[in-house]
Motif scaffolding. Structure first.
Motif, mmCIF file in Angstrom:
data_model
loop_
_atom_site.group_PDB
_atom_site.id
_atom_site.type_symbol
_atom_site.label_atom_id
_atom_site.label_comp_id
_atom_site.label_asym_id
_atom_site.label_seq_id
_atom_site.Cartn_x
_atom_site.Cartn_y
_atom_site.Cartn_z
ATOM 1 N N VAL A 82 8.027 6.197 -2.077
ATOM 2 C CA VAL A 82 6.651 6.113 -2.238
ATOM 3 C C VAL A 82 5.783 7.263 -2.052
ATOM 4 O O VAL A 82 4.960 7.625 -2.627
ATOM 5 C CB VAL A 82 6.091 4.907 -1.233
ATOM 6 C CG1 VAL A 82 4.502 5.076 -1.064
ATOM 7 C CG2 VAL A 82 6.415 3.594 -1.893
ATOM 8 N N LEU A 140 -5.706 -2.312 7.063
ATOM 9 C CA LEU A 140 -4.391 -1.497 7.858
ATOM 10 C C LEU A 140 -5.245 0.028 8.169
ATOM 11 O O LEU A 140 -4.614 0.683 8.871
ATOM 12 C CB LEU A 140 -3.418 -1.479 7.106
ATOM 13 C CG LEU A 140 -2.166 -1.235 8.205
ATOM 14 C CD1 LEU A 140 -2.056 -2.664 8.892
ATOM 15 C CD2 LEU A 140 -0.896 -0.870 7.294
ATOM 16 N N GLU A 174 4.089 4.557 9.298
ATOM 17 C CA GLU A 174 3.950 3.379 8.501
ATOM 18 C C GLU A 174 2.802 3.023 8.074
ATOM 19 O O GLU A 174 2.908 2.303 6.922
ATOM 20 C CB GLU A 174 4.281 2.184 10.043
ATOM 21 C CG GLU A 174 5.526 2.326 10.071
ATOM 22 C CD GLU A 174 5.956 0.895 11.124
ATOM 23 O OE1 GLU A 174 5.547 -0.100 11.023
ATOM 24 O OE2 GLU A 174 6.721 1.231 12.021
ATOM 25 N N ALA A 175 1.759 3.259 8.502
ATOM 26 C CA ALA A 175 0.462 2.885 7.916
ATOM 27 C C ALA A 175 -0.006 3.576 6.463
ATOM 28 O O ALA A 175 -0.145 3.068 5.603
ATOM 29 C CB ALA A 175 -0.830 2.829 8.693
ATOM 30 N N PHE A 209 2.702 2.239 3.945
ATOM 31 C CA PHE A 209 2.210 0.771 3.575
ATOM 32 C C PHE A 209 0.929 1.331 2.475
ATOM 33 O O PHE A 209 1.067 0.719 1.456
ATOM 34 C CB PHE A 209 1.889 0.075 4.910
ATOM 35 C CG PHE A 209 1.285 -1.402 4.417
ATOM 36 C CD1 PHE A 209 2.503 -2.414 4.126
ATOM 37 C CD2 PHE A 209 0.075 -1.607 4.101
ATOM 38 C CE1 PHE A 209 1.909 -3.494 3.981
ATOM 39 C CE2 PHE A 209 -0.351 -2.888 3.884
ATOM 40 C CZ PHE A 209 0.588 -3.670 3.619
ATOM 41 N N GLY A 242 1.948 2.931 -0.725
ATOM 42 C CA GLY A 242 2.663 1.672 -1.430
ATOM 43 C C GLY A 242 1.763 1.044 -2.303
ATOM 44 O O GLY A 242 1.935 0.547 -3.406
ATOM 45 N N CYS A 243 0.904 0.420 -1.460
ATOM 46 C CA CYS A 243 -0.335 -0.345 -2.076
ATOM 47 C C CYS A 243 -0.927 0.176 -3.118
ATOM 48 O O CYS A 243 -1.227 -0.225 -4.197
ATOM 49 C CB CYS A 243 -1.111 -1.106 -1.142
ATOM 50 S SG CYS A 243 -0.461 -2.225 0.154
ATOM 51 N N LEU A 254 0.106 2.649 -5.123
ATOM 52 C CA LEU A 254 1.023 2.636 -6.410
ATOM 53 C C LEU A 254 0.997 1.201 -7.140
ATOM 54 O O LEU A 254 0.799 1.089 -8.150
ATOM 55 C CB LEU A 254 2.264 3.213 -5.939
ATOM 56 C CG LEU A 254 2.540 4.501 -5.326
ATOM 57 C CD1 LEU A 254 3.961 4.867 -5.125
ATOM 58 C CD2 LEU A 254 1.704 5.606 -6.172
#
Lengths: 216, 216, 216, 216
Positions: free
Chosen positions: C110, C131, C197-198, C201, C204-205, C207
């Motif tokens: 990602v 987030l 991690e944020a 995440f 990824g969202c 994309l």
């Protein structure tokens, strides 16, 4: 002198089948192929009985009590449990093919999405993959395999009749039900899992290729 | 005084290679890169032999007996087992490159889908990635690497000849076979795995970029 | 009476940092964010030293010897090891911010794909996500956060100068390098991992949203 | 004779609830549904109290101290901890439905992306899936289920009022908040997890179908 009702099947064989189902289904569950307590799994016990998962249990945490015995008409034997409505789709295969020993029914996202996308065509054609050799009886990738997609219904007799009609026409190691999931089978647990993994992999490739455009 | 047939290879070395193959392949299997008992793996034993997985076993559960010995023409040595048809694609590398010690062949979904999409062009060009430095001999990301895509065939002699022709023209750490999977190699298991992981990662990025449109 | 060369840092503190790096990096490796021995990780040791991973090791199997000490100019201390070229990108943060205690550099798919797609724009804008509150200092989702994307280069001084220029202009918890990966940091390992991690995440969202079309 | 302040709830029941939350949330965390210390989880303790996760903890490593008690107005009981702002969204369900025993709030990528894409329409319609039967009260796949998507806000009273308005109109087992995540609930932990897994699975299928084009 005690009177003991004789069981119509071998309890030691049942215990062995239960252990195999529990261990294998735990692995399938960890792959996410049995969401929300869905899916069901069976192993043949003898020429008149099969061991099958009780409906509605968490497939990642099955215990021996979650495996019940049915006769090949799908009726509970030994314990007064209500078998899953879909039991009939397992037993019809055991009844028809004496050498079939294992039936696996899963609900992966790939299987569900493929079933929705190809329901209109009634089949997913798998072609040009080396992994077609994973299906018993195939020795080359130069072949095509059609995975039938059946309409979903809550009437298992309708589904079973459609499956029987398919089996009259062709050899088959699995089929999809629209919006629902995959049935795959084999002579042993190992063979049924190999077929299940091959279907999952190849359906996933087909979805990726559809997403990415035709090869060229 | 007993007469004992002397093995043409060192059994202690074989045991060590078998342990390494079992442990490493279990990890590759958990990544889903060996679906439906596919894929095969080898380590060089000495200048005339290699240890290679027996065909058709579940790669997540290999045991020592699932690793056999072949000579560098791909013939079984020691035990009367039938080696995988693809053994030749391993041994041709050991024969040609004395410093190659490990060959890994996997079937991930990314590898299979990429092989289908780029078969027409005959290669996947990898360019602009820091991870190109993971390939032995590359010290910068400012380079391009072509992964050849060969047509699939059940005739391993045809494939082996095509690989030899490729190796005559360029240094190479891996190639794809259409609809099939990836071969990757290295001087050691660690290097072969590093190359395999880099191919998988970069092919995955290429598929994502194709899905998402050209960077701009 | 023995003469013992005094180490310029506390070996007990180093041991504790090494344990934390090993345990945390193993988890990041299992997520697939450190492919092919890539990525590097550090924890501040004191106001003049940091503990950092030695270059080229398999991040899923780090041992204490794989963690070395550098001063805040990135030079090896204590053991004659060559630190990773990218060490400078860690130490510049420790030098500049006395309260920064941890720097994590990963190469997830990602991160790599997002860096390629947004390199032209020089940033990925993250907006409208709950987030965003995971980043220290943000108390609401009603904000926007820009993740800078730097051009890749093998010259770390050039990269470090660009990062310094960014930090002169804005508070920052991470940046991408084109075709390469993500740097994220925090005051502690826990905070740096939360930021990492944020970022993963939310990238990824982004994309997925790009793939699926604008929300509407 | 000691004076001991009597707790208004049963500490043994709390311990049991804490164990269940810790074990179940660890599994949800391993699926990646609680990134960056997000998400919160509760179990009813009695008709006036619930056990709920303390805000900001790593959900993969919860310990008993990370579970606190609140009354059904969301105020901390027993220990002087500040409950998460979102506690109100849990307690409103316990207050309204005496048979609801568990509320799970997660932030998976599928949930977050679906919430963004369908916020404009205010709902995601789920239709034609066998897995709709996973929701308590559904006996057939021949039904449709709307997952409401609420606008995000940091004002929990606004969100709670919107949820109450939804519950006045229809039975419901979960809802999405835009850019944020999913709330799902049930009479027990097992039922809430079954609903959560079914929502996640079906939202994932919807995103895939949107990506792949309408079935036909």
């Amino acid at each position: 002198m005690t009177t003991q009702q004789k069981l119509p099947y071998d309890p030691a064989a049942l215990r062995k089948r239960a252990e195999s189902i529990i261990a294998n289904v735990r692995e399938l569950s960890q792959l996410g192929w049995t969401p929300a307590t869905s899916s069901n799994f069976s192993l043949r016990l003898d020429d008149a009985h099969a061991a099958i998962t009780v409906s509605g249990r968490d497939k990642g945490r099955l215990v021996e009590d979650d495996i019940m015995v049915v006769d090949l008409d799908g009726r509970a034997v030994g314990r007064p449990l209500r078998p899953s409505a879909e039991t009939l789709l397992h037993t019809q295969l055991y009844r028809r093919f004496p050498d079939i020993g294992c039936v696996l029914h899963t609900h992966s996202r790939v299987q569900t999405v493929a079933s929705r996308l190809y329901a209109g065509q009634g089949r997913v054609r798998l072609e040009g993959y080396e992994l077609l050799k994973a299906f018993e009886g195939n020795a080359t990738h130069e072949t095509a395999l059609d995975v039938p997609v059946l309409a979903n219904t809550q009437d298992m007799n309708v589904l079973a009749a459609q499956v029987d009609a398919l089996l009259d026409r062709q050899p088959l190691w699995g089929y999809l039900i629209d919006g629902h999931g995959l049935y795959a089978w084999g002579r042993s647990m190992a063979e049924a899992r190999r077929h299940l993994e091959a279907f999952e992999f190849l359906l996933g490739c087909e979805l990726d290729l559809r997403r990415l455009g035709t090869p060229g």
